[in-house]
Design a protein around this motif. Structure first.
Motif, mmCIF file in Angstrom:
data_model
loop_
_atom_site.group_PDB
_atom_site.id
_atom_site.type_symbol
_atom_site.label_atom_id
_atom_site.label_comp_id
_atom_site.label_asym_id
_atom_site.label_seq_id
_atom_site.Cartn_x
_atom_site.Cartn_y
_atom_site.Cartn_z
ATOM 1 N N ALA A 225 0.758 -1.141 0.003
ATOM 2 C CA ALA A 225 -0.007 -0.007 0.020
ATOM 3 C C ALA A 225 0.714 1.278 0.119
ATOM 4 C CB ALA A 225 -0.777 -0.241 1.222
ATOM 5 N N VAL A 226 2.044 1.382 0.786
ATOM 6 C CA VAL A 226 2.696 2.446 0.939
ATOM 7 C C VAL A 226 3.468 2.543 -0.747
ATOM 8 C CG1 VAL A 226 4.872 3.193 1.965
ATOM 9 C CG2 VAL A 226 3.203 2.143 3.297
ATOM 10 N N LYS A 227 4.050 1.382 -1.069
ATOM 11 C CA LYS A 227 4.650 1.470 -2.467
ATOM 12 C C LYS A 227 3.552 2.003 -3.503
ATOM 13 C CE LYS A 227 6.998 -1.302 -5.806
ATOM 14 N NZ LYS A 227 7.479 -2.841 -6.293
ATOM 15 N N LEU A 228 2.438 1.704 -3.520
ATOM 16 C CA LEU A 228 1.459 2.176 -4.485
ATOM 17 C C LEU A 228 1.268 3.744 -4.334
ATOM 18 C CD1 LEU A 228 -0.973 1.870 -6.458
ATOM 19 C CD2 LEU A 228 -2.429 1.028 -4.372
ATOM 20 N N ASP A 283 4.130 9.627 12.513
ATOM 21 C CA ASP A 283 2.680 10.438 12.335
ATOM 22 C C ASP A 283 1.703 9.503 12.836
ATOM 23 O OD1 ASP A 283 4.147 12.647 11.187
ATOM 24 O OD2 ASP A 283 4.580 11.825 9.496
ATOM 25 N N ALA A 284 1.850 8.291 12.592
ATOM 26 C CA ALA A 284 0.739 7.332 12.894
ATOM 27 C C ALA A 284 1.182 6.070 13.094
ATOM 28 C CB ALA A 284 -0.349 7.500 11.720
ATOM 29 N N LEU A 285 0.385 5.329 13.795
ATOM 30 C CA LEU A 285 0.610 3.974 14.192
ATOM 31 C C LEU A 285 -0.236 2.838 13.355
ATOM 32 C CD1 LEU A 285 1.881 1.770 16.771
ATOM 33 C CD2 LEU A 285 -0.245 1.137 15.868
ATOM 34 N N LEU A 309 -4.446 3.708 12.743
ATOM 35 C CA LEU A 309 -5.060 2.797 11.680
ATOM 36 C C LEU A 309 -5.403 1.472 12.224
ATOM 37 C CD1 LEU A 309 -4.288 4.436 8.384
ATOM 38 C CD2 LEU A 309 -6.364 4.854 9.765
ATOM 39 N N VAL A 310 -6.528 0.798 12.458
ATOM 40 C CA VAL A 310 -6.440 -0.616 12.737
ATOM 41 C C VAL A 310 -7.309 -1.248 12.108
ATOM 42 C CG1 VAL A 310 -6.078 0.198 15.426
ATOM 43 C CG2 VAL A 310 -8.402 -0.139 14.571
ATOM 44 N N ASN A 311 -7.008 -2.683 11.840
ATOM 45 C CA ASN A 311 -7.942 -3.445 11.055
ATOM 46 C C ASN A 311 -9.319 -3.603 11.767
ATOM 47 O OD1 ASN A 311 -6.219 -4.921 13.038
ATOM 48 N ND2 ASN A 311 -7.500 -6.834 12.086
ATOM 49 N N GLU A 312 -10.306 -3.875 10.604
ATOM 50 C CA GLU A 312 -11.852 -3.987 11.347
ATOM 51 C C GLU A 312 -11.837 -5.355 12.268
ATOM 52 O OE1 GLU A 312 -16.290 -3.281 9.448
ATOM 53 O OE2 GLU A 312 -14.619 -4.360 8.348
ATOM 54 N N ASP A 313 -11.206 -6.291 11.712
ATOM 55 C CA ASP A 313 -11.363 -7.614 12.453
ATOM 56 C C ASP A 313 -10.470 -7.812 13.667
ATOM 57 O OD1 ASP A 313 -11.965 -10.099 13.328
ATOM 58 O OD2 ASP A 313 -11.307 -11.111 11.458
ATOM 59 N N SER A 314 -10.674 -6.716 14.611
ATOM 60 C CA SER A 314 -9.801 -6.698 15.934
ATOM 61 C C SER A 314 -10.727 -6.168 16.887
ATOM 62 C CB SER A 314 -8.628 -5.584 15.461
ATOM 63 O OG SER A 314 -9.018 -4.547 15.315
ATOM 64 N N GLY A 315 -10.346 -6.474 18.264
ATOM 65 C CA GLY A 315 -10.767 -6.124 19.431
ATOM 66 C C GLY A 315 -10.806 -4.552 19.644
ATOM 67 N N ALA A 316 -9.460 -3.891 19.015
ATOM 68 C CA ALA A 316 -9.443 -2.429 19.368
ATOM 69 C C ALA A 316 -10.361 -1.735 18.431
ATOM 70 C CB ALA A 316 -7.953 -2.263 18.556
ATOM 71 N N ALA A 352 -6.992 4.297 2.934
ATOM 72 C CA ALA A 352 -7.175 4.737 4.474
ATOM 73 C C ALA A 352 -5.963 5.730 4.917
ATOM 74 C CB ALA A 352 -7.229 3.718 5.381
ATOM 75 N N ILE A 353 -4.699 5.188 4.289
ATOM 76 C CA ILE A 353 -3.463 6.089 4.613
ATOM 77 C C ILE A 353 -3.597 7.348 4.104
ATOM 78 C CG2 ILE A 353 -0.944 6.200 4.123
ATOM 79 C CD1 ILE A 353 -0.937 2.896 4.534
ATOM 80 N N ARG A 354 -3.979 7.481 2.703
ATOM 81 C CA ARG A 354 -4.398 8.618 1.916
ATOM 82 C C ARG A 354 -5.032 9.647 2.690
ATOM 83 N NH1 ARG A 354 -3.340 10.996 -2.893
ATOM 84 N NH2 ARG A 354 -2.452 9.149 -3.634
ATOM 85 N N GLN A 355 -6.374 8.972 3.197
ATOM 86 C CA GLN A 355 -7.318 9.961 3.873
ATOM 87 C C GLN A 355 -6.551 10.355 5.304
ATOM 88 O OE1 GLN A 355 -10.439 7.318 4.497
ATOM 89 N NE2 GLN A 355 -11.658 8.089 2.584
ATOM 90 N N LEU A 356 -5.651 9.585 5.801
ATOM 91 C CA LEU A 356 -5.090 10.097 7.160
ATOM 92 C C LEU A 356 -3.972 11.278 6.701
ATOM 93 C CD1 LEU A 356 -3.967 9.373 10.200
ATOM 94 C CD2 LEU A 356 -2.430 7.850 9.191
ATOM 95 N N LYS A 357 -3.383 11.163 5.758
ATOM 96 C CA LYS A 357 -2.628 12.220 5.310
ATOM 97 C C LYS A 357 -3.343 13.529 5.081
ATOM 98 C CE LYS A 357 1.235 14.203 3.566
ATOM 99 N NZ LYS A 357 2.156 14.903 4.588
ATOM 100 N N GLU A 358 -4.344 13.415 4.354
ATOM 101 C CA GLU A 358 -5.089 14.606 3.997
ATOM 102 C C GLU A 358 -5.614 15.177 5.335
ATOM 103 O OE1 GLU A 358 -7.754 13.036 1.169
ATOM 104 O OE2 GLU A 358 -6.529 12.978 -0.516
#
Length: 499
Positions: A225-228, A283-285, A309-316, A352-358
């Motif tokens: 995702a970061v490479k993209l 900047d973010a975890l 940013l956390v995955n949907e399938d998680s307790g967090a 999600a990362i792009r939205q976080l950056k913006e």
């Protein structure tokens, strides 16, 4: 407290055990920890003991169970069983849950047992062994079978977060005796608020914490995702802290095949200051795991005021999406939806990362507000809720409708314990898992605990111990152990420290 390993840098369960044991001690309770591997540091206020070193190639968890079932506890420096010194015994999943029940049944029959569930034993293997359904099914059957045997003998099952609490209820509901269930929120350590000067130049700095070589953690997807994003003009860099030193070069090369020069892999570290510095420089975890029982790294970062940013399938994610705990405008943006097609994960994380950056200035302000909310969910608050839920739990429910009758509680702010409306628990499983469970149970060698599971433990009623009968948390027992007891909407807090 029983745990084969305990402390920083040894995995999620050992870190959790250290934190909750210190929190219990900080609240004035008399806390004793029994491990297989000696504890070298930390664990302030906790009495530390170890069993004798394992012989041969026996796994620590199995050795701990064997020692607890067969050796008099005074051999390990624990108090004389004749004094019945413990109010509560705590075990962690299949790692020390069998040992917790064994030492209670064999030596401390008046104590209550709280059993933590840290992973989903039936789901996790299918994420870890992708492409080997046979191995995944076998492991799911074996691990879930251990959990069920233990849950049939405890007073309360404790899920680490909402996702695992639902799983604990489901597993416990398959037994004839169904214990109370409690949802515990793992504590957040509140650190000084990070004050990032807004970067005008340079890439977005993302941090991942966890086993770099474990496909379950999803770092390959995050790297791609970061490479993209970089190919599309958004500069971002991913740093992953979590490689054994001997595998560092190999894992760096493998992850750079996915993310190019935009990925850096760092070795594991047991130094708390080094990990804090990693978080404070980011900047973010991100937590791109394909499945995560909870994900302590998410709340750890939020304790610094660093966006996540956390995955949907998680307790967090479940915690952050709980509107009763977190305002939706703060929690929802932290969760990355899991696409129906796994092939679309990379694009989902890139988006999600792009939205976080913006939205970085706003998301940083949101993280600061989440940090304030998490002040009401410290490790000490978790300890308070654990003691209250365990010492006021009624006897396990039995007979028809037991899953619906068993008490369920959740941890609220400041360690409060609130009874929830019990709902019907789904107990259906895949045919493959059910068949594998039956096969495993009929052919696998039984541990000392499994052999004794159907028997009434020595000196212990199968219907449980009344809360009033516990030492250090109330007066002398009143009435028989199986007497009917009211189930208040908010159980009263026990008075005095527990042991």
């Amino acid at each position: 407290m029983l745990c084969d390993l305990s402390g920083m840098g040894l995995g999620g369960v050992p870190v959790f055990n250290e934190q909750i044991s210190m929190a219990l001690a900080a609240r004035g309770h008399d806390v004793t920890l029994l491990t297989v591997t000696p504890v070298n540091d930390g664990h302030e206020g906790v009495k530390l003991h170890t069993v004798e070193p394992p012989k041969g190639q026996v796994e620590g968890r199995h050795w701990l169970e064997q020692q607890c079932a067969t050796k008099r506890p005074t051999v390990f420096g624990l108090p004389d069983p004749n004094q019945q010194p413990f109010d509560l015994i705590i075990g962690h999943s299949r790692f020390s849950g069998p040992a917790a029940v064994a030492i209670r049944d064999s030596w401390y029959p008046n104590a209550r047992v709280a059993h933590f569930l840290h992973t989903s034993p039936e789901r996790l293997p299918f994420f870890k062994y992708v492409g080997d359904a046979g191995k995944a099914t076998e492991k799911a059957a074996r691990d879930s079978g251990i959990e069920r045997v233990v849950m049939a003998r405890v007073d309360v099952v404790v899920g680490v977060g909402p996702l695992l609490t639902d799983e604990a209820k489901r597993l416990a509901a398959t037994n004839q005796q169904v214990p109370s269930a409690h949802e515990l929120v793992p504590g957040t350590v509140i650190e000084p608020l990070v004050q990032h000067a807004q970067r005008q130049e340079g890439p977005l700095q993302l941090l991942g914490l966890g086993r770099a070589g474990d496909t379950l953690k999803g770092f390959e997807d995050a790297a791609q995702a970061v490479k993209l994003l970089n190919a599309r003009g958004l500069a971002a860099h991913l740093t992953i802290r979590g490689a054994p030193k001997e595998d560092l070069a190999r894992l760096q090369e493998e992850l750079r095949e996915h993310g190019g020069e935009h990925v850096t892999v760092l070795p594991f570290s047991t130094h708390r200051d080094a990990l804090k510095n990693d978080i404070r420089q980011a900047d973010a975890l991100i937590m791109p795991s394909k499945h995560e029982g909870f994900g302590l790294v998410a709340t750890e970062a939020l304790g610094h005021g660093v966006p996540v940013l956390v995955n949907e399938d998680s307790g967090a994610a479940r915690f952050l999406q709980d509107a009763n705990r977190v305002p939706s405008q703060l929690g929802a943006p932290c969760v990355v939806p899991e696409p129906a097609n796994p092939a679309h994960r990379i694009r989902a994380w890139a988006k999600a990362i792009r939205q976080l950056k913006e939205q970085l200035p706003q998301r940083t302000e949101d993280a600061a507000q989440l940090r304030e909310i998490l002040k009401s969910y410290s490790w000490e608050h978790a300890a308070d809720s654990l003691v209250q839920a365990s010492t006021t739990a009624p006897a396990p429910a039995t007979g028809p409708g037991a899953p619906e009758q068993a008490r369920a509680t959740v941890q609220g702010p400041e360690g409060t314990v609130v009874q929830t409306t019990t709902q019907t628990i789904q107990t259906s499983q895949t045919i493959e898992t059910t068949q594998a469970t039956q096969t495993t149970q009929s052919t696998a060698p039984q541990s000392p605990l499994a052999k004794a599971a159907a028997l009434t433990s020595r000196g212990r009623s199968t219907t449980g111990v009344t809360p009033q009968g516990t030492k250090g948390v109330g007066g002398p027992g009143q009435g028989p152990a199986n007497a009917a007891r009211p189930q208040p909407q908010q159980p009263p807090k026990p008075q005095g420290p527990s042991r």
